[in-house]
Design a protein around this motif. Structure first.
Motif, mmCIF file in Angstrom:
data_model
loop_
_atom_site.group_PDB
_atom_site.id
_atom_site.type_symbol
_atom_site.label_atom_id
_atom_site.label_comp_id
_atom_site.label_asym_id
_atom_site.label_seq_id
_atom_site.Cartn_x
_atom_site.Cartn_y
_atom_site.Cartn_z
ATOM 1 N N HIS A 1 0.823 -1.207 0.000
ATOM 2 C CA HIS A 1 0.000 0.000 0.000
ATOM 3 C C HIS A 1 0.858 1.259 0.000
ATOM 4 O O HIS A 1 0.520 2.259 -0.648
ATOM 5 C CB HIS A 1 -0.930 -0.001 1.210
ATOM 6 N N SER A 2 1.969 1.201 0.723
ATOM 7 C CA SER A 2 2.871 2.358 0.740
ATOM 8 C C SER A 2 3.431 2.624 -0.646
ATOM 9 O O SER A 2 3.548 3.779 -1.079
ATOM 10 C CB SER A 2 4.006 2.116 1.741
ATOM 11 N N GLU A 3 3.771 1.533 -1.370
ATOM 12 C CA GLU A 3 4.266 1.699 -2.736
ATOM 13 C C GLU A 3 3.189 2.307 -3.631
ATOM 14 O O GLU A 3 3.463 3.190 -4.459
ATOM 15 C CB GLU A 3 4.719 0.355 -3.295
ATOM 16 N N GLU A 4 1.932 1.818 -3.490
ATOM 17 C CA GLU A 4 0.841 2.351 -4.306
ATOM 18 C C GLU A 4 0.588 3.826 -3.998
ATOM 19 O O GLU A 4 0.338 4.630 -4.905
ATOM 20 C CB GLU A 4 -0.429 1.535 -4.066
ATOM 21 N N ILE A 5 0.652 4.191 -2.719
ATOM 22 C CA ILE A 5 0.475 5.591 -2.343
ATOM 23 C C ILE A 5 1.567 6.459 -2.957
ATOM 24 O O ILE A 5 1.323 7.563 -3.446
ATOM 25 C CB ILE A 5 0.451 5.730 -0.801
ATOM 26 N N MET B 1 1.849 10.393 -9.632
ATOM 27 C CA MET B 1 0.877 10.698 -10.684
ATOM 28 C C MET B 1 0.253 12.077 -10.471
ATOM 29 O O MET B 1 0.053 12.847 -11.419
ATOM 30 C CB MET B 1 -0.208 9.623 -10.714
ATOM 31 N N ILE B 2 -0.076 12.395 -9.205
ATOM 32 C CA ILE B 2 -0.674 13.694 -8.903
ATOM 33 C C ILE B 2 0.304 14.819 -9.222
ATOM 34 O O ILE B 2 -0.075 15.853 -9.796
ATOM 35 C CB ILE B 2 -1.115 13.740 -7.424
ATOM 36 N N LEU B 3 1.578 14.627 -8.866
ATOM 37 C CA LEU B 3 2.576 15.657 -9.171
ATOM 38 C C LEU B 3 2.720 15.858 -10.674
ATOM 39 O O LEU B 3 2.800 16.994 -11.162
ATOM 40 C CB LEU B 3 3.925 15.263 -8.552
ATOM 41 N N LYS B 4 2.728 14.736 -11.437
ATOM 42 C CA LYS B 4 2.829 14.843 -12.886
ATOM 43 C C LYS B 4 1.612 15.559 -13.458
ATOM 44 O O LYS B 4 1.719 16.396 -14.359
ATOM 45 C CB LYS B 4 2.968 13.459 -13.505
#
Length: 292
Positions: A66-70, A76-79
């Motif tokens: 889950h930490s990796e997915e977060i 993605m949000i930054l991009k």
């Protein structure tokens, strides 16, 4: 697990001592059964501990995943934010380019109008000079100023059919354009845009029906219609029908001081109901012209 093993050894030693002191076979068997039960309890507890350790291990792996997915979602949000920022910058740049093109086109249009007017004046002067007899009294005639029709701003438009279902904040669009000198009225949006500063006169007419013309039910026609400049109220008319086949018209007139780019439109803020006529019996219309 060590505590249970020690407890088991103590029970075995106690059993040996008791056995040496007492050879009662039944008692010995009873003690052996109890020891077996204790061992089974210990074994179950060890199994439970192993299961718990496995669950903790699985939960730990899930937490890592889950930490990796977060972390991926954050990237993605930054991009996406960077893409939005770039798009905003491109939009601003395009708007600036469009503004420059508009100003350039406006300057070229004005220049063309001036040149055309000067050309007409020159032609008229040349024609008048050639037609005048030398030394005659006509040589003192004054030239008549040439009319510059390109400067005229005037429009008249009306609605081509009956309508209904007017909601709050409705902007009326007059689709049939009869006159549009200066192309300041947009029949797609119903908006008049002042091409330059000056005094402008506006008139708007409404026609309320006493019957249902567009599938309405309930009350007959009633409406308040405002003249709006840059979103600000400038005038209004009102019409209401109370009985069947009662028709009512109303017309408003206003003179406004406008700056170049100001927009004027006809709207209904709220409270409209029923049907509205716009046919050969009477038209919803919107008109205006530049006074000075």
């Amino acid at each position: 697990m060590t505590l249970f093993n020690g407890f088991t050894i103590l029970l075995i030693l106690s059993s040996v001592v008791v056995t040496e002191a007492d050879d009662d076979g039944a008692w010995k068997r009873e003690m052996e059964q109890k020891m077996e039960e204790v061992l089974r309890v210990v074994q179950r507890q060890e199994d439970m501990i192993l299961k718990r350790d496995r669950v903790i291990d699985i939960q730990g792996r899930n937490i890592e995943k889950h930490s990796e997915e977060i972390g991926k979602l954050k990237d993605m949000i930054l991009k996406r934010d960077r893409v939005i920022e770039l798009q905003s910058q491109n939009i601003e740049r395009h708007n600036e380019e469009i503004g420059m093109l508009k100003r350039s086109m406006k300057e070229k249009t004005l220049q063309h109008i001036v040149q055309h007017a000067e050309s007409k004046v020159d032609n008229a002067t040349h024609k008048t000079t050639n037609e005048q007899p030398q030394g005659g009294s006509d040589s003192k005639r004054l030239l008549i100023p040439v009319s510059q029709d390109q400067d005229a701003v005037a429009f008249y438009a009306y609605m081509s059919k009956n309508f209904g279902h007017v909601g709050n904040g409705h902007v009326y669009i007059y689709d049939t354009v009869v006159t549009n000198a200066g192309n300041a009225y947009n029949h797609h949006t119903g908006v008049f845009t002042a091409p330059r500063q000056g005094l402008y006169a506006f008139s708007w007419t409404i026609f309320v029906a006493g019957e249902h013309l567009d599938g309405e039910t309930g009350q007959f026609g009633e409406v308040t219609v405002h003249l709006v400049q840059n979103g600000q109220y400038r005038g209004s008319v009102y019409a209401d029908t109370e009985t069947n086949y009662e028709e009512e018209m109303s017309t408003g007139f206003a003179i406004l001081s406008l700056d170049a780019g100001d927009v004027v439109m006809v709207t209904t803020p709220s409270g409209a109901q029923g049907s509205y006529r716009s046919d050969t019996l009477g038209r919803w219309s919107f008109s205006g012209f530049r006074v000075a």
